[in-house]
Design an enzyme around this catalytic site. Structure first.
Site, mmCIF file in Angstrom:
data_model
loop_
_atom_site.group_PDB
_atom_site.id
_atom_site.type_symbol
_atom_site.label_atom_id
_atom_site.label_comp_id
_atom_site.label_asym_id
_atom_site.label_seq_id
_atom_site.Cartn_x
_atom_site.Cartn_y
_atom_site.Cartn_z
ATOM 1 N N ASP A 64 -4.625 22.089 9.305
ATOM 2 C CA ASP A 64 -5.052 21.253 8.673
ATOM 3 C C ASP A 64 -5.641 21.560 7.364
ATOM 4 O O ASP A 64 -6.185 23.048 6.900
ATOM 5 C CB ASP A 64 -6.023 19.562 8.166
ATOM 6 C CG ASP A 64 -4.961 18.261 8.794
ATOM 7 O OD1 ASP A 64 -5.110 18.227 7.443
ATOM 8 O OD2 ASP A 64 -4.928 17.991 9.874
ATOM 9 N N ASN B 8 0.941 -1.015 0.640
ATOM 10 C CA ASN B 8 -0.024 -0.165 0.051
ATOM 11 C C ASN B 8 0.792 1.210 -0.349
ATOM 12 O O ASN B 8 2.265 1.094 0.546
ATOM 13 C CB ASN B 8 -0.412 -0.091 1.151
ATOM 14 C CG ASN B 8 -1.339 1.293 1.412
ATOM 15 O OD1 ASN B 8 -2.844 1.502 0.982
ATOM 16 N ND2 ASN B 8 -1.517 2.558 1.993
ATOM 17 N N TRP C 90 -1.472 8.068 10.832
ATOM 18 C CA TRP C 90 -2.500 6.973 9.819
ATOM 19 C C TRP C 90 -4.204 7.021 10.784
ATOM 20 O O TRP C 90 -3.679 6.273 12.087
ATOM 21 C CB TRP C 90 -1.928 5.775 9.020
ATOM 22 C CG TRP C 90 -1.518 5.561 10.236
ATOM 23 C CD1 TRP C 90 -1.299 4.391 11.505
ATOM 24 C CD2 TRP C 90 0.038 4.606 9.969
ATOM 25 N NE1 TRP C 90 -0.546 3.598 12.314
ATOM 26 C CE2 TRP C 90 0.267 4.043 11.094
ATOM 27 C CE3 TRP C 90 0.876 4.517 8.536
ATOM 28 C CZ2 TRP C 90 1.545 2.846 11.273
ATOM 29 C CZ3 TRP C 90 1.766 3.487 8.640
ATOM 30 C CH2 TRP C 90 2.199 2.939 9.929
ATOM 31 N N ARG D 168 0.493 12.506 7.266
ATOM 32 C CA ARG D 168 1.538 13.745 7.295
ATOM 33 C C ARG D 168 2.652 12.895 8.747
ATOM 34 O O ARG D 168 2.369 11.981 9.536
ATOM 35 C CB ARG D 168 1.028 14.713 8.318
ATOM 36 C CG ARG D 168 0.198 14.632 9.361
ATOM 37 C CD ARG D 168 -0.561 15.701 9.661
ATOM 38 N NE ARG D 168 -1.002 15.420 11.426
ATOM 39 C CZ ARG D 168 -2.274 16.241 12.127
ATOM 40 N NH1 ARG D 168 -3.288 16.372 10.977
ATOM 41 N NH2 ARG D 168 -2.424 15.763 12.950
#
Length: 597
Positions: A286, A172, A190, A177
């Protein structure tokens, strides 16, 4: 496609899409403030190459920040070309083949598909021209950015995080970040819904240390693929191969068994130990336009740092929209619409996720409606599909409607029955959604406009009492009110929709208010029917009061000091006419001096 990030940079320069900044700049807030100003210019401004960063490496920002640059990054003249290519491919793959001749006609398509699969190579790649291992493997040499004043530190913002399922061996590539804690340790952000987190859980069950390698740069198609909502167990490098029309060449890392693109710019190798206590990560300004607040995430330990000799460090800035992530989202709309139609909802004709929705919050879908309730079926199905599960607000319109035309959409919204035509649900939300009191779970609303006649007459525009904004009333049927949190606001007679905002938001534009409303609300708590009107309470939520979340974040703005610095130095950057800082406009929304109320 591109054999290096420098090759893409050279194309951008030839196309007039890049500005080189030779003046010395700091990776701590200054680069972010410059980029924020440019990325919010009409058309997304230019890509920026900062050549003097206090390290040996230049920094590239805003490389995806316009629809044209997004198309250039993916090697097409327009994003519509990708839609047509995928539509044609899927139709060809699904066509019935009853005769030998029909089957033989499929061979060229199968041969082309076989060329997209990633391929491994022996030896080292260009990404390993310079190798640092052991005590020499330090992140201090990289120009990692701190973007906003209340950020918990510096963050790697465009990492392609490579992991492998320990039980199946399936790779994957995600984008999570990474906050620098020291020169050899970062956080690994994650979320629980992400594939990287699933691999982490599997390693924890098996009692194994988890190898992880982070690639940066190379062909921009790699970076895009890492952001794409690929189905679990589908290889992102296969998508990159499709976009490039040639396979991704992979090489083995130096200190673990992960394979990464041979021509990327940097590789950070290491591991995550599931037996180790998680670290406190954040805050971080964010893509929602708000800070995501401190939480606990796994620690990533560096064992090697390798790079090209001519490496360029790629970074993105996120915050209050518009930012370049909106252009990435537009590419995703075009690339994944055809698979949605074929595999999930054949009646879906088009899909748009406006930039004010910061990727997930708002979606507009057009469908072929053949029976009553079909919009309900579509909404519920999309809310269970991949990253569409994070959507909060959906407008469903009939096919033939331009889902990107605000005037066309307004004709439907103005004529909706805001009580009868509302579909309510609950489900998964983005972990970054700050409005819900139950992290990762909240309300959802769809407006079913599929049976609405957009040419039908509308009621007369009501006269509103003093204190209400009426600029959206005639077109959208929305009255705007501004009041402190908790203050009672009555719905004026004749109004279909009432949206209530903090007093500090009174001078924001309609687009900015849409962003704020989508971000600051949980539909199950903040959207209610009052008589024949729909009321949306988009005010800040006092932490812990009633059904409010326990914490409530601030909007993301630059500090007054960094704004003044960039103002003073603007002429040095060579960016042309002065551009005002967007942060001056949004500082009035701050609830405190830190990351949260």
């Amino acid at each position: 496609m591109y054999r290096s990030l420098n090759e893409y940079i050279a194309l951008l320069e030839r196309e007039g899409e890049l500005v080189r900044i030779g003046a010395p700049v700091s990776p701590v807030e200054e680069i972010a403030e410059i980029t924020d100003r440019i990325s919010k210019m009409p058309g997304g401004g230019k890509a920026l190459l900062f050549e003097n960063t206090g390290t040996e490496f230049p920094v590239l920002t805003n490389m995806f920040g316009s629809e044209r640059r997004m198309a250039l990054a993916l090697g097409v003249g327009s994003l519509g070309e990708l839609s047509a290519r995928i539509d044609g491919l899927l139709k060809e793959a699904a066509a019935p083949r009853t005769s030998l001749t029909d089957k033989l006609r499929a061979l060229p398509m199968l041969a082309e598909m076989a060329r997209w699969f990633p391929r491994t190579a022996s030896g080292r790649g260009a990404c390993q021209q310079v190798v640092h291992t052991g005590g020499e493997a330090s992140l201090a040499a990289l120009p990692v950015l701190k973007c906003w004043p209340a950020d918990g530190g510096r963050f790697v913002t465009l990492p392609m995080v490579n992991t492998v399922d320990p039980e199946t061996g399936v790779r994957n590539v995600g984008m999570y970040r990474m906050q620098l804690f020291d020169d050899r340790t970062t956080g690994m952000h994650w979320h629980i819904h992400k594939t990287g987190a699933r691999h982490y859980d599997a390693c924890k069950r098996l009692g194994r240390r988890m190898p992880v390698s982070i690639a940066l740069g190379g062909d921009p198609a790699y970076t895009y693929a890492a952001t794409a909502p690929m189905p679990d167990n589908m290889d992102e490098y296969l998508l990159a191969g499709f976009l490039r029309r040639r396979p991704v060449k992979l090489v083995k890392c130096i200190t673990n068994d992960i394979y990464v693109p041979a021509d990327c710019d940097f590789v950070i190798e290491g591991y995550v130990d599931p037996a180790e206590a998680k670290g406190v990560e954040g805050p971080f300004g964010d893509h929602t336009g708000f800070y995501s607040l401190e939480d606990r995430y796994p620690l990533f330990h560096v064992t090697a740092v390798t790079h090209r000799r001519d490496a360029v460090y790629p970074a993105t800035i996120v915050g209050i929209p518009p930012q370049e992530d909106a252009c990435i989202a537009r590419a995703t709309e075009r690339i994944f619409l055809a698979p949605i139609r074929m595999a999930l909802q054949p009646e879906v004709r088009d899909l748009s996720m406006p930039e004010a929705g910061t990727a997930h919050n708002i979606a507009v879908v057009s469908i072929d409606r053949r029976y009553g309730g079909q919009a309900v079926k579509v909404a519920q199905s999309l809310w269970g599909a991949g990253q569409m599960m994070f959507n909060k607000y959906m407008l469903v319109v009939p096919s033939g409607t331009d889902v990107r035309d605000a005037d066309a959409l307004a004709r439907f919204v103005r004529r909706l029955d805001p009580v009868r035509d509302v579909v309510r649900s609950e489900g998964i939300l983005d972990v970054l959604d700050h409005a819900t009191a139950t992290p990762g779970f909240g309300g959802k609303i769809a407006l079913d406009a599929t049976a609405v006649d957009p040419g039908a007459p509308v009621p007369d525009i009501p006269a509103l009492p003093e204190g209400f904004r009426t600029d959206l009333l005639e077109k959208w049927g929305v009255a705007l009110a501004f009041a402190e949190p908790g203050a009672c606001v009555r719905v004026p007679g004749g109004v279909k929709y009432l949206a209530v905002f903090d007093s500090a938001a009174a001078e924001l534009t309609a687009r900015e208010l849409l962003w704020l409303a989508a971000a600051n609300t949980d539909p199950r708590r903040d959207v209610r029917a009052e008589g024949t009107a729909l009321v949306i309470d988009a005010r800040s939520k006092r932490p812990g009061a009633g059904e409010n979340p326990a914490r409530f974040p601030n909007v993301v703005t630059a500090s007054e000091q960094i704004v003044a610095l960039v103002d003073c130095r603007w002429a040095e950057y060579g960016l042309g006419a002065f551009v005002e800082s967007p942060s001056r406009r949004y500082r009035r929304l701050l609830l405190s001096g830190g990351a949260q109320w």
